[in-house]
Design an enzyme around this catalytic site. Sequence first.
Site, PDB file in Angstrom:
ATOM      1  N   GLU A 185      29.477  25.084 -23.266  1.00  0.00           N
ATOM      2  CA  GLU A 185      28.157  25.716 -23.295  1.00  0.00           C
ATOM      3  C   GLU A 185      27.719  26.264 -21.937  1.00  0.00           C
ATOM      4  OE1 GLU A 185      25.454  22.908 -25.082  1.00  0.00           O
ATOM      5  OE2 GLU A 185      26.504  22.968 -26.993  1.00  0.00           O
ATOM      6  N   GLU A 363      30.821  21.239 -32.034  1.00  0.00           N
ATOM      7  CA  GLU A 363      29.598  20.429 -32.111  1.00  0.00           C
ATOM      8  C   GLU A 363      28.733  20.953 -33.237  1.00  0.00           C
ATOM      9  OE1 GLU A 363      27.165  19.987 -28.610  1.00  0.00           O
ATOM     10  OE2 GLU A 363      28.918  19.713 -27.321  1.00  0.00           O
TER      11      GLU A 363
HETATM   12  O1  IFM Z   1      23.807  16.626 -26.365  1.00  0.00           O
HETATM   13  C1  IFM Z   1      24.059  17.992 -26.320  1.00  0.00           C
HETATM   14  C2  IFM Z   1      25.435  18.256 -25.798  1.00  0.00           C
HETATM   15  O2  IFM Z   1      25.612  17.740 -24.521  1.00  0.00           O
HETATM   16  C3  IFM Z   1      25.701  19.744 -25.717  1.00  0.00           C
HETATM   17  N1  IFM Z   1      25.379  20.398 -26.949  1.00  0.00           N
HETATM   18  C4  IFM Z   1      24.129  20.107 -27.573  1.00  0.00           C
HETATM   19  C5  IFM Z   1      23.948  18.608 -27.692  1.00  0.00           C
HETATM   20  C6  IFM Z   1      22.596  18.296 -28.367  1.00  0.00           C
HETATM   21  O3  IFM Z   1      21.549  18.817 -27.603  1.00  0.00           O
END
Ligand code: IFM
Length: 467
Positions: A185, A363
């Site tokens: 990210e 994710e």
């Molecule tokens: O916890 C975070 C993660 O570190 C990166 N992506 C989003 C998740 C939820 O906010």
Amino acid sequence: MKTISSLHDPAAPALGLSPEAHQHLGRDFLWGVATSAYQIEGAVDVDGRGASIWDSFARQPGRTVNGESGAVACDHYHRWAEDVAMIADLGVDAYRFSIAWPRVQPLGLGGFNAKGLDFYERLVDGLLARGVQPHATLYHWDLPQHLQDLGGWGSRDTAFHFAHYADLIARRLGDRLASLATHNEPWCTAVLGHEQGKFAPGERDPQLAAQVSHHLLLSHGLAMTAMRASAAACPLGIVLNQVSVSAASDSAADQAGARSEYARFVRWYMDPLFLGQYPQDTGIAHYPEIRSGDMALIQQPMDFLGINYYSRTWISSAEPAVPAPKALGETDMGWEIYPDGLRELLVGLKRDYALLPPLFIMENGMANADSVSDGRINDSARIDYVRRHLEALAQAKAEGVDVRGYFYWSLMDNYEWDSGYAKRFGLVHVDYASQKRTLKDSALWYRDGIASLRALTAGRREEALHG
Ligand code: IFM
């Protein structure tokens, strides 16, 4: 403790999916869970780990809820063996984690820390011994503080230091990792960390944020080149957080607003990586300084692209703004639950980028204040969230998108950055006082669902073989 199979009809379809979704997610699909170093490891002063920007940021008053930090978190550094056993017991194929740069190279340049490297060796070997694929990420936001003192991601030099670190990890672990991603990210590092001041290092400077995004991409390209040479067999890629964008109306202003939001969020990373240029229709004034050769370096062929999807962005230019409908409600983060955005997003990526490699959802998940009764942690809202996103994912596959796997965020409740410990994303509940892990209903559902999908697939294989 009851298992989900005693809570639900064992004859019901696996994971509650439709027959069509079964068909798309049943065979050769990778099921995983994900975490990141600073959010779970703790042990920030142990075995020679250097300081990271999150250690410093969390110490500054007012930066995080209740001043909370990842100093202890889930104490995973000390409990990794127990956690690996728990992951294996869930029956997932894969575990995604990140490597803490300051743990393996305390200053971010110069010497490496043998004890830090040993920790990740143990983790990788422990996973493999239990039949779980290790998927690693090199940078999940914990820059060594020393590099920040030298200018952080605002300095071009950091990209070269990162490539050096990446090369070392590829040499040490590349023969055993199932995948290795450069960044998680980068949008968050650039925008939340350098424009909005919400994440470490807490800057509020849009021009700096644009330059940081370029240096992150450059570091990705440099690292890919180095790692290709040192870990030829390990699949390499990057993980991007992406959204679908919806306009509140057909008005020219809403439509244009949605297009430029998509360009700023999604295309800002996708276009350099796959088209070799930044989008020009972002509506923002801040563009980075780019040196000759940078764009070619950034556009390295990748073996996979990781996508993190949680919600959509809603654009309304009306005064007052038209609110998002939120038909399925929102999570504890205030993020709209909008599963079809995942399908929309993936289909759009396939349409727009001819060179798209295989995709993995690295994710997806929800923060939810789970209710505890009778020793059971009821999180049916989370089960519903995941099931709906899996349906959307299966539809994207039906529309021809090459998605190979799904990692739930997160394996267990953990440190949610500036939100501290109040937001719980885990399949597994963590009692931070005792560090006791308890499987929530969603963990049991995920475990039993994956097992019955496998059984179904095996059954179909048998049928195909023996008629
Ligand atoms: O916890 C975070 C993660 O570190 C990166 N992506 C989003 C998740 C939820 O906010």
